[in-house]
Design an enzyme around this catalytic site. Structure first.
Site, short mmCIF file in Angstrom:
data_model
loop_
_atom_site.label_atom_id
_atom_site.label_comp_id
_atom_site.label_asym_id
_atom_site.label_seq_id
_atom_site.Cartn_x
_atom_site.Cartn_y
_atom_site.Cartn_z
N GLY A 1 0.78 -1.24 0.00
CA GLY A 1 0.00 0.00 0.00
C GLY A 1 0.80 1.28 0.00
CD GLU B 1 1.52 -8.90 2.15
OE1 GLU B 1 0.49 -8.30 1.78
OE2 GLU B 1 1.49 -9.87 2.91
NE ARG C 1 -4.67 1.89 -10.57
CZ ARG C 1 -4.50 3.10 -10.08
NH1 ARG C 1 -4.18 4.10 -10.88
NH2 ARG C 1 -4.66 3.33 -8.80
CB CYS D 1 -20.04 0.21 -27.19
SG CYS D 1 -21.61 0.84 -27.74
N1 LLP Z 1 -0.99 -7.06 0.10
C1 LLP Z 1 -2.30 -7.34 0.04
C2 LLP Z 1 -2.85 -8.31 0.96
C3 LLP Z 1 -3.12 -6.67 -0.88
O1 LLP Z 1 -4.42 -6.94 -0.92
C4 LLP Z 1 -2.55 -5.72 -1.77
C5 LLP Z 1 -3.37 -5.04 -2.77
C6 LLP Z 1 -1.16 -5.49 -1.70
C7 LLP Z 1 -0.42 -6.17 -0.74
C8 LLP Z 1 -0.45 -4.52 -2.60
O2 LLP Z 1 -0.95 -3.22 -2.50
P1 LLP Z 1 -0.17 -2.06 -3.28
O3 LLP Z 1 1.22 -1.96 -2.72
O4 LLP Z 1 -0.12 -2.44 -4.72
O5 LLP Z 1 -0.98 -0.84 -3.07
N2 LLP Z 1 -6.41 -2.34 -8.24
C9 LLP Z 1 -6.24 -1.26 -7.29
C10 LLP Z 1 -5.37 -1.65 -6.13
C11 LLP Z 1 -5.94 -2.82 -5.38
C12 LLP Z 1 -5.00 -3.37 -4.37
C13 LLP Z 1 -5.47 -4.69 -3.88
N3 LLP Z 1 -4.61 -5.25 -2.90
C14 LLP Z 1 -5.66 -0.05 -8.02
O6 LLP Z 1 -5.43 -0.13 -9.23
O7 LLP Z 1 -5.48 1.01 -7.41
#
Ligand code: LLP
Length: 403
Positions: free
Chosen positions: A222, A263, A302, A332
């Site tokens: 995150g 992560e 997104r 469309c």
């Molecule tokens: N760990 C877990 C358990 C997660 O569910 C996620 C993302 C991450 C790590 C990695 O998060 P990141 O570092 O990428 O923010 N599709 C959305 C983001 C959804 C994230 C889902 N889980 C977007 O395009 O903003």
């Protein structure tokens, strides 16, 4: 120096491989990974690439080669990670809401598992008892993240076992003599404020002494990346210091040093990605001048799904007069990439590039409107490699059974 592909180079790639096209710059991924490892140097911290952001097998192999571990969100991601060469000890499967069979499969593959429901924890205990270490995903009841759709730690979220059910977790641990190796939280995506991670740690500190075999604390992903000019990013050095301070203030009562896991998905692969499109049609109306590109939410969802901002540049007209445009797709449905955006004068046939397209770009694409998924190119060591060919007509029919 930050790794960046130039507009001229991107135009060449667009001409060579056709559009729409995803381009990833390997050295940028390495740079981001090294920023993390440098910031956390000397601390006992390990990074698991959240590969749901981008699973092209070549990206997985590259990340594996960098020395990172990998976080998977489905058994197929686990299989891809194994296929890419990650040893099972470096693969984490953070499951959510899945059938127990899949957890059993992950156990048979020998990877690290996080469980996110009392129900699956009970099934796990019943089947494996103490024989296989397991982690628990907790829901910390913290609201954080760039958009409600990507906030996962709040008290109405489906993710994790609510911390207020800790007693029930402990009863199961006791009943089945479970070997709990890690506690996991992930509060959401695009978390700028490092205090959110500290709040999470504080919640875990209350629980740590209750798990006698705990070795790891998993703080999820995150980290925020800048999408707009002037956008803030999670301050990684501050995060490293803040996490270290939090641990220094709360020495583990058991005396065991705990390893910290993160992560990151976006942080590693968002900025390495460029999405190149070509302008099909210009349409002047009273409300807006529409620029229709050869793409849509079938390729980059997104902006439509999360109101996400992606910087768009007309790489074909670097000296053009800036004008206001609405950039839309050719699907469309209403598939607006950007409303009323200032872009250098656009002409039909120009190439527009969307920045920060590496994470959750291709990965969330579809064949909606029976259009082809884009091709993907990896630029590494100055060489451009096609790493996924564009769909062809036969791909649209591939799994269909004609009666
Ligand atoms: N760990 C877990 C358990 C997660 O569910 C996620 C993302 C991450 C790590 C990695 O998060 P990141 O570092 O990428 O923010 N599709 C959305 C983001 C959804 C994230 C889902 N889980 C977007 O395009 O903003």
């Amino acid at each position: 120096m930050s790794q960046q592909l130039t507009p001229e180079y991107l135009i060449n790639l667009g001409q060579q491989f056709g559009t729409p096209l995803y381009v990833y710059h390997a050295e940028k991924i390495r740079e981001q990974y090294q920023r993390l490892t440098t910031a956390f140097q000397g601390s006992n911290t390990v990074f698991f690439y959240a590969c749901k952001a981008l699973t092209n097998i070549n990206i997985l192999k590259y990340v594996c080669g960098l020395g990172a571990n990998v976080d998977c969100s489905s058994i197929n991601e686990v299989r891809l990670a194994l296929h890419a060469g990650f040893p099972k000890e470096r693969i984490l499967y953070t499951s959510n809401g899945i059938a127990f069979d899949e957890i059993a499969e992950a156990k048979d593959l020998g990877v690290i598992i996080n469980i996110d429901s009392l129900s699956n924890l009970e099934k796990f205990g019943n089947k494996y008892g103490h024989s296989y270490p397991v982690g628990i995903r907790l829901r910390p009841n913290i609201m954080a993240g760039g958009n409600l759709k990507i906030s996962t730690g709040h008290d109405k979220s489906k993710f994790g076992i609510p911390v207020d059910q800790a007693d029930q977790i402990l009863q199961l641990v006791d009943k089945y003599n479970l070997h709990i190796a890690d506690l996991h939280i992930h509060t959401g995506s695009e978390i700028k404020d490092v205090d959110v991670f500290v709040k999470g740690i504080e919640i875990l500190f209350d629980l740590i002494p209750k798990f006698k075999e705990l070795k790891f604390i998993d703080l999820g992903g995150g980290f925020k990346v800048p999408y707009k000019e002037g956008d803030a990013e999670t301050n990684i050095s501050l995060l490293a210091k803040t996490v270290a301070d939090a641990f220094a203030n709360h020495p583990n009562p058991g005396g065991r040093p705990l390893q910290v896991w993160f992560e990151p998905g976006k942080f590693l692969v968002s900025e390495c990605g460029y999405f190149i499109t070509k302008v099909n049609v210009l349409k002047d109306t009273a409300a807006a001048t529409f620029v229709s590109v050869d793409s849509g939410f079938n390729h980059l969802i997104r902006p439509m799904f999360y109101d996400a901002y992606h910087r768009i540049e007309n790489i074909s007209n670097p000296n053009g007069t800036p004008k206001r445009y609405s950039v839309v797709g050719n699907i469309c449905e209403t598939d607006t990439f950007a409303w009323d955006r200032t872009i250098n004068e656009v002409r039909e046939g120009d190439y527009l590039v969307f920045y920060n397209a590496g994470a959750y770009g291709f990965e969330m694409s579809s064949n909606f409107n029976s259009r082809y998924k884009p091709a993907e190119v990896l630029v590494s060591g100055g060489q451009a490699h096609l790493i996924r060919r564009r769909d062809r007509f036969e791909d649209l029919l591939r799994n269909q059974i004609e009666l």
